[in-house]
Design a protein around this motif. Structure first.
Motif, short mmCIF file in Angstrom:
data_model
loop_
_atom_site.label_atom_id
_atom_site.label_comp_id
_atom_site.label_asym_id
_atom_site.label_seq_id
_atom_site.Cartn_x
_atom_site.Cartn_y
_atom_site.Cartn_z
N GLY A 22 34.03 30.37 59.94
CA GLY A 22 33.06 31.16 59.18
C GLY A 22 33.70 31.70 57.93
N THR A 23 33.18 32.84 57.46
CA THR A 23 33.67 33.45 56.22
C THR A 23 33.88 34.94 56.42
OG1 THR A 23 32.33 31.87 54.97
CG2 THR A 23 33.26 33.72 53.74
N PHE A 24 35.05 35.41 55.99
CA PHE A 24 35.36 36.83 55.97
C PHE A 24 35.16 37.31 54.54
CE2 PHE A 24 38.33 40.33 55.26
CZ PHE A 24 38.13 41.14 56.37
N VAL A 25 34.24 38.26 54.34
CA VAL A 25 33.95 38.80 53.01
C VAL A 25 34.45 40.24 52.95
CG1 VAL A 25 32.14 39.41 51.36
CG2 VAL A 25 31.93 37.31 52.73
N SER A 26 35.19 40.55 51.89
CA SER A 26 35.76 41.89 51.81
C SER A 26 35.77 42.41 50.38
CB SER A 26 37.20 41.88 52.34
OG SER A 26 37.83 43.13 52.15
N GLN A 27 35.42 43.68 50.25
CA GLN A 27 35.65 44.43 49.02
C GLN A 27 36.61 45.54 49.42
OE1 GLN A 27 32.69 45.34 45.87
NE2 GLN A 27 32.87 47.47 46.58
N ASN A 28 37.90 45.35 49.16
CA ASN A 28 38.89 46.28 49.66
C ASN A 28 39.40 47.26 48.60
OD1 ASN A 28 40.53 44.62 48.12
ND2 ASN A 28 41.43 43.56 49.88
N GLN A 29 38.76 47.25 47.44
CA GLN A 29 39.04 48.23 46.40
C GLN A 29 37.74 48.96 46.08
OE1 GLN A 29 40.85 46.28 43.05
NE2 GLN A 29 42.31 45.17 44.33
N SER A 30 37.78 50.26 46.00
CA SER A 30 36.56 51.04 45.82
C SER A 30 35.88 50.73 44.50
CB SER A 30 36.88 52.54 45.88
OG SER A 30 35.70 53.30 45.76
N SER A 31 34.63 50.28 44.60
CA SER A 31 33.80 50.00 43.43
C SER A 31 32.36 49.92 43.90
CB SER A 31 34.24 48.69 42.75
OG SER A 31 34.12 47.60 43.64
N GLY A 32 31.44 49.68 42.97
CA GLY A 32 30.03 49.56 43.34
C GLY A 32 29.78 48.38 44.26
N PHE A 33 28.69 48.46 45.02
CA PHE A 33 28.35 47.40 45.97
C PHE A 33 27.50 46.33 45.27
CE2 PHE A 33 28.85 49.89 50.21
CZ PHE A 33 30.17 50.18 49.87
N THR A 34 27.98 45.85 44.14
CA THR A 34 27.27 44.84 43.37
C THR A 34 27.91 43.48 43.59
OG1 THR A 34 28.69 45.20 41.44
CG2 THR A 34 26.69 46.54 41.61
N GLN B 174 33.41 45.29 54.48
CA GLN B 174 33.78 43.95 54.92
C GLN B 174 32.81 43.49 56.00
OE1 GLN B 174 37.75 44.93 56.54
NE2 GLN B 174 36.94 44.39 58.58
N PHE B 175 32.60 42.20 56.09
CA PHE B 175 31.83 41.63 57.19
C PHE B 175 32.26 40.18 57.38
CE2 PHE B 175 29.21 40.63 53.48
CZ PHE B 175 28.83 39.30 53.70
N VAL B 176 31.93 39.62 58.52
CA VAL B 176 32.24 38.23 58.82
C VAL B 176 30.95 37.55 59.23
CG1 VAL B 176 33.69 36.66 60.16
CG2 VAL B 176 34.49 38.96 59.64
N THR B 177 30.79 36.30 58.81
CA THR B 177 29.61 35.51 59.18
C THR B 177 30.05 34.12 59.59
OG1 THR B 177 27.51 34.59 58.39
CG2 THR B 177 29.25 34.89 56.76
N ASP B 178 29.25 33.45 60.40
CA ASP B 178 29.56 32.08 60.78
C ASP B 178 29.03 31.07 59.76
OD1 ASP B 178 26.89 32.44 61.35
OD2 ASP B 178 26.98 31.64 63.38
N SER B 179 28.54 31.58 58.64
CA SER B 179 28.09 30.72 57.54
C SER B 179 29.24 30.50 56.55
CB SER B 179 26.90 31.37 56.83
OG SER B 179 26.46 30.59 55.74
N ASP B 180 29.25 29.36 55.88
CA ASP B 180 30.29 29.06 54.89
C ASP B 180 29.86 29.58 53.53
OD1 ASP B 180 32.30 28.12 53.31
OD2 ASP B 180 31.88 25.99 53.62
N LEU B 181 30.49 30.68 53.10
CA LEU B 181 30.16 31.30 51.82
C LEU B 181 31.32 31.22 50.83
CD1 LEU B 181 28.41 34.56 53.13
CD2 LEU B 181 27.32 32.40 52.46
N THR B 182 32.31 30.39 51.12
CA THR B 182 33.50 30.37 50.27
C THR B 182 33.24 29.86 48.86
OG1 THR B 182 34.07 28.21 51.24
CG2 THR B 182 35.10 30.16 52.21
#
Length: 305
Positions: free
Chosen positions: A117-129, A252-260
């Protein structure tokens, strides 16, 4: 002479029958032993005090969650690390615990990655855009629907505006659709509400943040604020953010979809960033005692429950 021979023949026959019956008993007992381990899912069921299959799987899953946060590895590389590094280090721990509690020996076979799947992360504080700065966008787009796990948010109160909401929409294939709304308020408080009727006002800010486990519906700064965003829904979600410029923080979130290759995300170093992940894996284990050796059936474990 005839009588003695007949007696010997009867004796030999009786011994043969006894051996056959003994063999049948052993076969039946072994079958029942194997069935208990396979059907009940734990070796404690077969022998008190031993290691459960679920414990073995969760130990491997814990390592997989740590590996998924590594942007330098592909899913295949993470899979190889689990096989060649995690299992050899895990086995002695399981063996020691097993021997202390039940006199058994446990060996683990990591069979394969079952689903990536795909692990998506925003690990630095910023807007959720999005990476392009769009406040309304789809982290999981239509056409690439997937299950969701490990969804964590940390709201940076000082960097967020007050009075305007940020909303996460989770649209399930075939419905129902759900939403979670987060609104920073004056007085170092945050309001949280869901489309299922949960309303939490005046959630206090701690160390300038509010932490939310979206997957399990837990607000760490206010344990009385609980919700279940995914109850009654079917996996295969489209996820949409609106008002992403109204709040700031990390997630952060993880999905079983390929978002790379999804263009709403950027390359390594940009925010937010996708990377390949292990979504589920397959493993088996062997429970060995002086009385019997049992090999479990292969089990599939989701890394994120």
């Amino acid at each position: 002479m005839v009588t003695r021979d007949r007696g010997q023949l009867i004796l030999v026959g009786a011994v043969a029958i006894a051996l056959v019956l003994l063999g049948l008993v052993l076969v039946v007992n072994t079958a029942l032993f194997t069935q208990v381990v396979g059907s009940e899912g734990t070796v404690e069921t077969a022998k008190d005090g031993a290691i459960s299959g679920q414990e073995v799987g969760e130990a491997i899953a814990s390592s997989a969650r740590s590996l998924n946060d590594d942007y330098g590895q592909t899913a295949s590389s993470k899979n190889n690390t689990l096989d060649t590094n995690t299992i050899p280090n895990l086995e002695p721990i399981l063996q020691n615990r097993s021997m202390e509690s039940g006199g058994a020996f446990v060996s683990v076979n990591y069979d394969s990655i079952n689903e990536s799947g795909t692990f998506v992360s925003q690990n630095q504080s910023s807007g959720f855009t999005s990476v392009a700065g769009n406040p309304t966008w789809q982290p999981i787009p239509l056409g690439q629907e997937g299950d969701i796990g490990g969804f964590l948010m940390t709201i940076d109160y000082a960097a967020s505006g007050t009075g305007d909401p940020f909303t996460v929409y989770v649209d399930s294939v075939g419905g129902p659709n759900r939403s979670l709304t987060i609104t920073p308020e004056s007085g170092s408080e945050v309001a949280i509400s869901t489309s299922t009727g949960t309303t939490c006002s005046d959630v206090p800010v701690t160390s300038n943040t509010v932490r939310i486990d979206v997957t399990h519906g837990v607000v760490f700064e206010d344990h009385s604020c609980q919700f279940d965003l995914f109850a009654g829904t079917n996996p295969g979600y489209v996820m949409t953010f609106t008002g992403g410029d109204e709040v700031a923080g990390t997630y952060q979130f993880v999905t079983d979809s390929d978002l790379t290759s999804y263009p709403a995300y950027g390359a390594a170093g940009s925010q937010p960033t996708p990377t390949e992940a292990v979504w589920s894996f397959e493993y088996s284990f062997t429970y060995d005692t002086p009385g019997a050796t049992v090999e479990s059936e292969s089990r599939v474990i989701d890394v994120y429950d």
